[in-house]
Design a protein around this motif. Sequence first.
Motif, short mmCIF file in Angstrom:
data_model
loop_
_atom_site.label_atom_id
_atom_site.label_comp_id
_atom_site.label_asym_id
_atom_site.label_seq_id
_atom_site.Cartn_x
_atom_site.Cartn_y
_atom_site.Cartn_z
N PRO A 169 1.04 -1.50 -0.15
CA PRO A 169 -0.21 -0.34 -0.20
C PRO A 169 0.62 1.21 0.15
O PRO A 169 0.90 2.54 -0.94
CB PRO A 169 -0.30 0.00 1.19
CG PRO A 169 -0.79 -1.60 1.56
CD PRO A 169 0.57 -1.68 1.22
N GLN A 170 2.14 1.01 0.53
CA GLN A 170 2.40 2.23 0.85
C GLN A 170 3.57 2.69 -0.29
O GLN A 170 3.65 3.89 -0.52
CB GLN A 170 3.79 2.40 1.48
CG GLN A 170 3.45 2.28 2.88
CD GLN A 170 2.78 0.67 4.01
OE1 GLN A 170 3.11 0.02 2.73
NE2 GLN A 170 1.62 1.11 4.82
N GLN A 171 3.24 2.18 -1.65
CA GLN A 171 4.15 1.66 -2.88
C GLN A 171 2.87 2.07 -4.01
O GLN A 171 3.11 2.97 -4.76
CB GLN A 171 5.11 0.82 -3.48
CG GLN A 171 5.99 0.30 -2.15
CD GLN A 171 6.57 -0.73 -2.40
OE1 GLN A 171 6.38 -1.72 -2.71
NE2 GLN A 171 7.92 -0.82 -2.79
N CYS A 172 1.97 2.95 -3.41
CA CYS A 172 0.47 3.09 -3.91
C CYS A 172 0.13 4.37 -4.54
O CYS A 172 0.01 5.33 -3.26
CB CYS A 172 -0.61 1.90 -3.71
SG CYS A 172 0.07 0.09 -4.19
N LEU A 173 0.19 5.10 -5.29
CA LEU A 173 -1.52 6.32 -5.16
C LEU A 173 -2.27 6.34 -5.96
O LEU A 173 -2.71 4.79 -6.51
CB LEU A 173 -0.33 7.34 -6.63
CG LEU A 173 0.90 7.89 -6.08
CD1 LEU A 173 1.93 8.84 -7.81
CD2 LEU A 173 1.72 8.51 -5.41
N VAL A 174 -3.55 6.99 -5.28
CA VAL A 174 -4.79 6.38 -4.99
C VAL A 174 -4.91 7.35 -5.92
O VAL A 174 -4.45 8.87 -5.53
CB VAL A 174 -5.39 6.32 -4.46
CG1 VAL A 174 -6.55 6.44 -3.98
CG2 VAL A 174 -5.11 4.59 -3.67
N ILE A 175 -5.87 8.18 -6.64
CA ILE A 175 -5.55 8.89 -7.68
C ILE A 175 -7.70 8.85 -7.72
O ILE A 175 -8.31 7.65 -8.43
CB ILE A 175 -5.75 9.42 -9.04
CG1 ILE A 175 -4.04 9.57 -8.94
CG2 ILE A 175 -6.58 10.29 -9.55
CD1 ILE A 175 -3.47 9.45 -10.36
N GLU A 176 -8.63 9.79 -7.14
CA GLU A 176 -10.15 10.05 -6.81
C GLU A 176 -10.07 11.21 -7.22
O GLU A 176 -9.26 12.25 -6.91
CB GLU A 176 -10.36 10.32 -5.61
CG GLU A 176 -10.14 7.70 -5.31
CD GLU A 176 -11.63 7.82 -5.57
OE1 GLU A 176 -12.44 7.94 -5.68
OE2 GLU A 176 -11.52 6.50 -5.89
N ASP A 177 -11.72 10.95 -7.44
CA ASP A 177 -12.44 12.74 -7.95
C ASP A 177 -13.27 12.97 -6.55
O ASP A 177 -13.93 14.19 -6.81
CB ASP A 177 -13.33 12.81 -9.00
CG ASP A 177 -14.08 11.87 -9.20
OD1 ASP A 177 -15.23 12.68 -9.38
OD2 ASP A 177 -14.62 10.55 -8.63
N SER A 178 -13.80 12.02 -5.55
CA SER A 178 -15.06 12.90 -4.42
C SER A 178 -14.76 12.32 -3.31
O SER A 178 -13.20 11.90 -2.92
CB SER A 178 -15.82 10.82 -5.04
OG SER A 178 -15.53 10.10 -4.45
#
Length: 219
Positions: A169-178
């Motif tokens: 998880p620490q190596q992930c980017l999450v991209i969200e609009d909400s």
Amino acid sequence: MSQNNLPDFQAVLWDMDGTLVDSEPLHDYSIRWVGDQLGYPVSQDIVDEALGVGHLHCFTIIQSYLNMPIEFPVWMAMVEKTYLESTANILPRANTVEIVKSLHARGIKQAVFSNSPRKIVDANVKGFLRFFDNPDGIFSTVLSIDDVKQRKPFPEGYLLAAKNLNVSPQQCLVIEDSPTGSKAGIAAGMFTIYWPENPNTPIDAKPNMHVRNLDFLLA
């Protein structure tokens, strides 16, 4: 905003609706069309409140105003059929195609996790990938609400995506609009980028970044 503000990352986990694709007009149309067919027109105020929260919650909100004589599974089937007939023309949001291509060329894994049902997610992904000459392998895993027990804002989907990618998880980017999706990314312990369609949309969470564009992800 620049790449220097980001942690080292090996994967980008995308939301779909309103993030990778501009799907809101199609969802808006589908909900309104079904309401009209049932003789219960859905006003713009109701649509604005109901979009972006998952179809069951959306239906609950609409029913609180209109009390339509229909059960959720039947309504959902009508909305889904109407939506699926439109996704061949779905458009990417901003420069997401160029960003996804850039990340893929750099060997960064990518995944999709959406609060929408599997059929809708697959149709959206297919519509998005029509802008790629070689779409195979662009997204290593695609998850829908049908793949998890707990929808966003719970972290289950993003944690499962990371597991499927064999990335921490620490190596992930999450991209969200909400705000709802951003809460899921934060709860998963991932670096969360909030990219709302309206930059002034309030959020009752603390994403790592609140941005107006994603240009900093381009190589």
